[in-house]
Design an enzyme around this catalytic site. Sequence first.
Site, PDB file in Angstrom:
ATOM      1  CG  ASP A  13     -17.609  42.804   8.090  1.00 28.10           C
ATOM      2  OD1 ASP A  13     -16.589  42.214   8.507  1.00 28.10           O
ATOM      3  OD2 ASP A  13     -17.614  43.992   7.726  1.00 28.10           O
ATOM      4  CE  LYS A  16     -15.462  36.377   6.212  1.00 28.97           C
ATOM      5  NZ  LYS A  16     -16.320  37.572   6.133  1.00 28.97           N
ATOM      6  N   GLY A  40     -11.914  40.920  10.502  1.00 28.13           N
ATOM      7  CA  GLY A  40     -12.305  40.949  11.910  1.00 28.13           C
ATOM      8  C   GLY A  40     -13.412  39.931  12.068  1.00 28.13           C
ATOM      9  CG  HIS A  41     -13.174  36.419  10.838  1.00 26.92           C
ATOM     10  ND1 HIS A  41     -12.641  35.359  10.147  1.00 26.92           N
ATOM     11  CD2 HIS A  41     -13.362  37.404   9.900  1.00 26.92           C
ATOM     12  CE1 HIS A  41     -12.503  35.693   8.866  1.00 26.92           C
ATOM     13  NE2 HIS A  41     -12.919  36.925   8.698  1.00 26.92           N
ATOM     14  CD  GLN A 223     -10.330  40.144   3.543  1.00 29.03           C
ATOM     15  OE1 GLN A 223      -9.645  39.304   3.009  1.00 29.03           O
ATOM     16  NE2 GLN A 223     -10.107  40.528   4.785  1.00 29.03           N
TER      17      GLN A 223
END
Length: 422
Positions: A13, A16, A40-41, A223
């Site tokens: 988180d 990225k 989750g981006h 990650q």
Amino acid sequence: MQIDVILGLQWGDEGKGKIVDYLANDYHIVARFQGGPNAGHTLKFGGNKYVLHTVPSGIFRPGLVNLIGNGVVLDPIIFQRELRALEQAQVEFKSRLLVSRKAHLILPTHRWLDAASEAHKGKAKIGSTLKGIGPTYMDKTGRNGLRVGDISLPGFRDLYESLKTKHLDLLKIYTPIDFDLAGEEKAWFESLDTLRTLPFVDCEYYLNDALRQKKRVLAEGAQGSMLDIDFGTYPFVTSSNTITAGVCTGLGIAPQQIGRVIGITKAYCTRVGSGPFPTELDNPIGEKLRQEGMEFGSTTGRPRRCGWIDLPQLKYTNILNGTTELCMTKIDVLNSFAEIAAATQYQYDGREQDQLPYDLCSTSIEPVLRHFEGWQCSLDHVQHFDQLPRQARLFLEAIEQYLGIPVKMVSTGPEREKLIVR
Ligand code: GDP
Ligand code: IMO
Ligand code: MG
């Protein structure tokens, strides 16, 4: 041509997605190389927010090819949901979202196993996102997995049934938990029809050909390095190699073809799920970081644990990744702090050290903090590095000096345009 890499240097988180989306226009192809929908981006532009789980973060740049590599584990149900959201946002992707035939499939029973295993661990649970990541990679390394390319085989249904039966047997060792297998299975097979509408590729050939043709390729990590299966805070990690080495195995790229390695770190540090976190602030300062940084998981909504930036930890992940430049995100979150801090050493085994111990889980370590004066003003107007307040520049320069790697980008807000490139 060489392939550039963007990855997280902490526990995930780091921002990225935002940085990949920003830089994507300089590339022809963006490729995810590991992980799955545990990621989750978040991307923000034009007043909208998008959260991507499987789809690479270059998808909103028209014409750009986005590739899901062999190192990724793909849940077709979640993937279908993401594609529908893209359709709703009127993003054309059908011809430019490619999937490696060798990417492994997450079955409904993988998710069931993940949930049963976590429930069984009780207090010792990993804090998994429960997306079936661990069980899917277990089947991959155990040589039992199903791959995207398998869905075209005439005997695919039998392969599926055989793996499912094995999973149902395995589930018997755990306390039973509710799971609507019939419903999930129906949705899963329906979602394979959506997956079939996309081009499948042998990504090792595809990418190496592209590099030969002087195409620019960006690899997008998921990650963070501290969640790496080999080098992270084991066992509180994910099940893939999240570090630069994962690009080679997750896309079929030789090591000498790795170019820039852009390591992303927040101006502080967060982690979601269980496991050691040396600079964690379980106090009002940590709570302030959480509120100012809106630190709630993009995938699960869980509150993220917050603490100061940890320089020995970053030094460690820079060694692992061969980071060539740093990008610091969320510096604006510190705007209202009168004082900020960074860990420069750890106190354990009776002395100050700058290496992580073998097992962070069983070693009690105290971070040694260096304090910095805060800048206490908004950074909204800042467009160049030189316009940053003096205190912010001192903070950044101290980090550069400690790590011996230049900070080439500073992110001052979630929106696409809030980025200072040096
Ligand atoms: P990723 O998984 O590394 O892509 O990061 P996430 O999207 O899970 O979490 C990063 C969060 O911080 C998202 O909500 C982003 O919109 C937000 N974000 C990214 N960069 C910045 C920044 O510079 N400042 C602030 N305030 N938020 C940011
Ligand atoms: P992005 O790409 C933050 C964490 C989980 C859990 C551990 C194992 O958005 O940075 P898993 O579901 O992989 O079995 O969970 O890893 N985790 C993440 N934390 N960001 C992520 O992805 C994460 N993906 C997994 O919270 O502690
Ligand atoms: Mg995330």
